[in-house]
Scaffold this active site. Structure first.
Site, mmCIF file in Angstrom:
data_model
loop_
_atom_site.group_PDB
_atom_site.id
_atom_site.type_symbol
_atom_site.label_atom_id
_atom_site.label_comp_id
_atom_site.label_asym_id
_atom_site.label_seq_id
_atom_site.Cartn_x
_atom_site.Cartn_y
_atom_site.Cartn_z
ATOM 1 N N GLU A 1 0.499 -0.679 0.333
ATOM 2 C CA GLU A 1 -0.187 0.117 0.292
ATOM 3 C C GLU A 1 0.901 1.424 0.384
ATOM 4 O OE1 GLU A 1 -3.422 -0.399 -0.227
ATOM 5 O OE2 GLU A 1 -3.084 -2.168 -0.291
ATOM 6 N N ASP B 1 3.686 -3.638 -5.372
ATOM 7 C CA ASP B 1 4.798 -5.076 -5.246
ATOM 8 C C ASP B 1 5.804 -4.888 -4.943
ATOM 9 O OD1 ASP B 1 2.230 -6.671 -5.033
ATOM 10 O OD2 ASP B 1 1.989 -8.031 -7.131
HETATM 11 ZN ZN LIG Z 1 -2.789 -2.724 -4.946
#
Ligand SMILES: [Zn+2]
Length: 422
Positions: free
Chosen positions: A286, A368
């Protein structure tokens, strides 16, 4: 009627009918494609998932996907049918005629008209969303909502749309009176301002109406997450736990607000499902969205798109045929133009959804990669993704075209591959 509405109006009406049929056919075809794809790959756990997911869970996720697929088909048929009835039977101008006969054509009454039509249309969605929550989600063990909570949610949402949506609509219509030809620009400014205010107010005033937020208690998890926020220089007012389990066993995490009002919100269901390093990886992901400036970029794009949309609307509102095509003789009436535009826009935007989702999936890969780099390992994030896919019974093998149209996130396998090879 069609013979008297004029040549251009007839062409526009036919074009909209064609778009409606084309979208409905495409949506149903995509569902069918995905259904067959899942069925042909469901005999046993595919090679790529051996050791990651066990046979019973795999079969259960397929059954869940197929059950949702059936419901989607019904939903698509219902949505398109209702839209066709509203647009092509003359029900809308008929209702409008009687509405203004009683209430006049002031901005107050026109805003109410749009509001009532929107409300009436949303009623058609109620039975299927009820069924989805209390039958389908229930059957697969996800539902934790009571009837009372579900209905209360609907009433709260209605109350909020009267309190916030109606005044905004009224303001837009007033701007047409006040600003003349440039109304669409000022309407855009007003909508943008409203959005910004909501970003600040929603976490404080609206979200607590639906859920309970409690600070994450002192302990190793809190320490770990604060250390991560520190390490990444991510300023957050607080870390909150939301009682997502009040409605569903599905899990999530997000940010709300910005600047010093920003809070990190974790669903209690997420905390229950993941180990501490995995929760740290989810938060790192996030923060990755934040660091790569995905949120302002998306806001900028959506602001540009709504400016273009409002300009197009102002152009259409000057065309006689735009109104006549659907039985209105209200040339230049922005309220009616707004309503028609709202009803029609989905017929065009559907075809662009693969582009939007492709863009969103790119951002997921970037977030990611950020999480992997900041944690100096990919295993925690991979562990989190595997558990989340398993617990949520995500479809692990969507048809590529189907995921292209509907998936804002890459599949688990795609994300693992990218984490290992980029
Ligand atoms: Zn995401």
């Amino acid at each position: 009627m069609p013979s008297t509405i004029g040549h251009e109006a007839q062409i526009f009406r036919a074009a909209i009918a064609a778009l409606l049929i084309a979208r409905c056919a495409a949506q149903l075809w995509l569902e069918r494609l995905n259904r067959r794809f899942v069925l042909t790959h469901s005999a046993s756990v595919p090679e790529a998932f051996r050791g990651i997911i066990d046979e019973p869970t795999f079969q259960k996720s397929n059954a869940y996907t197929l059950a949702k697929n059936k419901l989607s088909q019904l939903d698509i048929l219902l949505d398109n049918m209702v839209l066709a009835l509203v647009l092509f039977t003359g029900a809308l101008p008929f209702f409008y005629f009687h509405f203004v006969e009683h209430f006049g054509v002031s901005s107050l009454s026109l805003a109410a008209f749009i509001f009532v039509v929107g409300l009436a249309l949303s009623l058609f969605d109620l039975p299927l969303s009820w069924y989805s929550q209390f039958r389908l989600e229930q059957r697969f063990g996800f539902n934790t909502t009571t009837q009372k909570t579900w209905w209360l949610d609907r009433f709260k949402a209605l109350f909020l749309s009267i309190l916030l949506g109606y005044p905004l609509l009224l303001l837009v219509l007033k701007l047409v009176d006040w600003m003349g030809d440039w109304w669409w620009f000022w309407a855009w400014v007003a909508m943008l301002g409203f959005q910004l205010i909501m970003v600040v107010l929603a976490p404080v005033l609206i979200m607590p109406l639906f859920n309970k937020f409690t600070p994450l208690p002192e302990g190793s998890l809190r320490q770990r997450l604060l250390a991560l926020a520190d390490r990444t220089r991510f300023r957050a007012g607080s870390i909150q736990v939301m009682d997502g389990s009040k409605r569903s066993r599905h899990s999530n995490a997000f940010f709300a607000g910005f600047g010093k009002f920003r809070k990190i919100v974790l669903f209690d269901t997420l905390i229950a499902q993941l180990a501490e390093p995995e929760l740290e990886a989810v938060l790192a992901h996030e923060i990755g969205h934040y660091k790569r400036k995905h949120i302002p970029k998306m806001l900028l794009f959506s602001a540009a798109a709504s400016l273009a949309g409002l300009y197009l609307l102002s152009v259409l509102a000057r065309q006689d045929w735009f109104f006549r095509a659907f039985g209105f003789l209200t040339h230049g009436n922005i309220a009616i133009a707004l309503l028609l535009f709202g009803l029609l826009s989905g017929l065009a935007t559907f075809w662009f959804s693969p582009i939007g989702h492709w863009w969103s999936r790119r951002y997921e890969y970037q977030a990611d990669a950020y999480a992997r780099d900041i944690m100096s390992e990919a295993q925690s994030l991979i562990g989190a993704l595997r558990k989340l896919n398993e617990k949520n019974l995500s479809n692990l093998i969507p048809h590529p075209l189907y995921s292209g149209f509907y998936y804002s996130h890459p599949t688990m396998l795609e994300r693992e591959e990218a984490l290992k090879h980029s």
